[in-house]
Design an enzyme around this catalytic site. Structure first.
Site, PDB file in Angstrom:
ATOM      1  N   ARG A 249       0.853  -1.182   0.000  1.00 54.60           N
ATOM      2  CA  ARG A 249       0.000   0.000   0.000  1.00 54.60           C
ATOM      3  C   ARG A 249       0.890   1.233   0.000  1.00 54.60           C
ATOM      4  NH1 ARG A 249      -3.693  -2.563  -1.495  1.00 54.60           N
ATOM      5  NH2 ARG A 249      -5.803  -2.743  -0.669  1.00 54.60           N
ATOM      6  N   GLU A 278      -4.160   7.053  -5.762  1.00 56.94           N
ATOM      7  CA  GLU A 278      -4.079   6.362  -7.048  1.00 56.94           C
ATOM      8  C   GLU A 278      -5.240   6.738  -7.955  1.00 56.94           C
ATOM      9  OE1 GLU A 278      -3.810   2.212  -6.046  1.00 56.94           O
ATOM     10  OE2 GLU A 278      -1.731   2.410  -5.347  1.00 56.94           O
ATOM     11  N   HIS A 297      -0.387  -0.508  -9.857  1.00 54.31           N
ATOM     12  CA  HIS A 297      -1.125  -1.359  -8.901  1.00 54.31           C
ATOM     13  C   HIS A 297      -1.601  -2.638  -9.597  1.00 54.31           C
ATOM     14  CE1 HIS A 297      -3.467  -1.105  -4.872  1.00 54.31           C
ATOM     15  NE2 HIS A 297      -3.218  -2.361  -5.183  1.00 54.31           N
TER      16      HIS A 297
END
Length: 334
Positions: A249, A278, A297
């Site tokens: 994270r 993000e 991601h």
């Protein structure tokens, strides 16, 4: 242990078929979920909320089960639910779900912590090697017509260096298994759960690990206790040239301090699949910081892991409607 769910969750409007609401469908189809939930009479419907909390409230009001990715399932959304018995996160982190309010209303919250282990550990290794061997920079240089300019960006041998792994769950352990062939002289592990470590790994205090590791890889969830744990002070305490890899994270790292340490040359590089926000803004300084390798991601992703994730998420809903507790129940109230 199975817990009796509050009676209001069993209310049905006549012959009303139970509804599973998929928030922000990110998959090509949901036939996997439909097949698994068909024996319980479910209709599976998709609702695009795009992170909008108010849209989630409307989307889940009539749901009997909710399957969610990143959008927030707030206390308000949970209060408005008329029939819901279970909320399942497509993935590991459940910081976007108000678990306590769900528990107060007798609604299970579950996640899928055991999917994508191979993918994330592979991706961590790929980022690590790309930063240490500067493959992304070399690729750009060749495409731009430059040749034999590698020594402008010095590289160092991996063998003989010290690796630090922070967090040693499924992914941290899988990454260690894969990276252990590269010849690190020492592997230090900081694990809040204090599990048994395999041969070749030494348990370490967090600050000791940070001060003595040449490469640091993060494998832990984002919680209030872990937010910005890679702080300005801890970055300053790292050895010159240290490399950081993060596939967990973004909020685990103080990004502003990371950028400064990369720009100044104090840190040797960073491989990041995750960011505090993000996607990162187009002017985010990490996008122009030297010796960073960035991905979107996607460490979790493979065609196989998507099917595994959809299957395991739907199975958690099925367990609840079969009268059991979820296998990965994360807001326990008993």
């Amino acid at each position: 242990m199975t817990h009796p769910v509050s009676s209001h969750h069993h209310t049905r409007d006549g012959d009303r078929a139970p509804v599973a609401v998929v928030i922000d469908a990110g998959y090509d189809q949901h036939t996997i979920e439909e097949d698994i939930l068909k024996p319980y009479g479910f209709r599976v419907i998709e609702r695009a909320c795009h992170g909008d909390a108010a849209a989630v409230v409307e989307a889940v009001r009539e749901a009997d089960a909710v399957l969610v990715r990143e959008s927030p399932v707030t206390a308000n959304a949970i209060d408005e639910m008329k029939h819901c018995r279970v909320i399942v996160r497509y993935g590991v982190g459940v910081d976007n779900i108000h678990r306590r309010r769900a528990a107060e209303r007798g609604i299970y919250v579950a996640n899928v912590p055991d999917y994508g282990v191979e993918e994330v550990s592979d991706h961590t290794l790929a980022l690590l090697l790309s930063v240490l061997r500067r493959t992304a920079a070399r690729d750009r240089a060749v495409r731009e017509g430059m040749w034999n300019v590698a020594r402008r960006e010095p590289m160092h041998r991996i063998a003989g260096r010290t690796l630090g792994i922070i967090g040693y769950g499924r992914i941290g352990a899988a990454f260690h298994r894969k990276v252990s062939t590269l010849g690190f002289s020492e592997t230090r592990v900081h694990d809040a759960n204090g599990g048994v470590l395999p041969y070749g790994a030494v348990a370490a205090d967090l600050d000791e690990l940070i001060a003595r590791s040449d490469v640091i890889s993060l494998h832990l969830p984002l919680r209030p206790s872990t937010e910005k744990m890679i702080s300005r002070e801890r970055i300053a305490a790292m050895q010159p040239g240290t490399v950081i890899v993060n596939t967990s994270r973004g909020g685990l790292i103080d990004e502003e301090s990371l950028v400064e340490a990369l720009q100044s040359g104090h840190l040797g590089g960073a491989g990041l699949d995750v960011f505090a926000d993000e996607p990162p803004a187009p002017d985010h300084p990490l996008l122009s910081t030297p010796n960073t390798v960035l991905s979107d991601h996607t460490a979790w992703y493979s065609e196989e892991s998507v099917a595994e994730l959809q299957t395991k998420a739907a199975q958690e809903v099925a367990r609840v409607f079969a009268g059991e507790a979820p296998k990965h129940w994360v807001n326990r109230w008993d």
